[in-house]
Design an enzyme around this catalytic site. Structure first.
Site, mmCIF file in Angstrom:
data_model
loop_
_atom_site.group_PDB
_atom_site.id
_atom_site.type_symbol
_atom_site.label_atom_id
_atom_site.label_comp_id
_atom_site.label_asym_id
_atom_site.label_seq_id
_atom_site.Cartn_x
_atom_site.Cartn_y
_atom_site.Cartn_z
ATOM 1 C CB CYS A 146 -3.465 1.070 8.857
ATOM 2 S SG CYS A 146 -3.768 1.312 7.103
ATOM 3 C CG ASP A 176 0.043 3.077 4.439
ATOM 4 O OD1 ASP A 176 -0.157 3.963 3.581
ATOM 5 O OD2 ASP A 176 -0.871 2.425 4.963
ATOM 6 C CB CYS A 229 -0.954 0.008 1.192
ATOM 7 S SG CYS A 229 -0.130 0.095 2.785
#
Length: 129
Positions: free
Chosen positions: A105, A37, A35
């Site tokens: 996350c 991140d 992703c």
């Protein structure tokens, strides 16, 4: 579109404890190549092994920012051992849940805090601090 809790939205729109701790006791950076991140957690630890300050720098989605913000609030005042045991589920629960697709996350936030604590322990063991 995923539905976020009010707490997630609040921590995304008004993140707590952003920034860098100069001369931090420990620092940990983790990322998720899928992703994109990237998250860094900085910690200050006192002589009693208590986290006195925790800050973060995150490049990522709203959920990544919210989980970073939340874990800093959770960890301040804990001992190193207590903070090390914060799980991804603990972070998600404190935020009143995350959409399943965003659970990675909260995993990043817990991993970054553990990496910062590992870095602190390594530095202490080797006489760097």
């Amino acid at each position: 579109m995923e539905e976020y809790s009010d707490k997630v939205k609040d921590h995304y729109m008004n993140p707590r404890n952003t920034g860098v701790i100069e001369n931090a006791s420990g620092e940990g950076t983790v990322g998720n190549p899928v992703c994109g991140d990237i998250m860094t957690i900085y910690i200050d630890v006192d002589e009693n092994e208590v986290l006195t300050d925790v800050k973060f720098s995150t490049f990522g989605c709203g959920a990544a920012i919210a989980t970073s913000s939340m874990i800093t609030e959770m960890a301040v005042g804990m001992t190193v051992d207590e903070a090390y045991n914060i799980t991804r589920n603990d972070v998600a629960e404190e935020l009143d849940g995350l959409p399943p697709i965003k659970m990675h996350c909260s995993n990043l936030a817990a991993d970054a805090l553990q990496a910062a604590i590992d870095n602190y322990r390594y530095r202490k063991e080797n006489g760097e601090i």
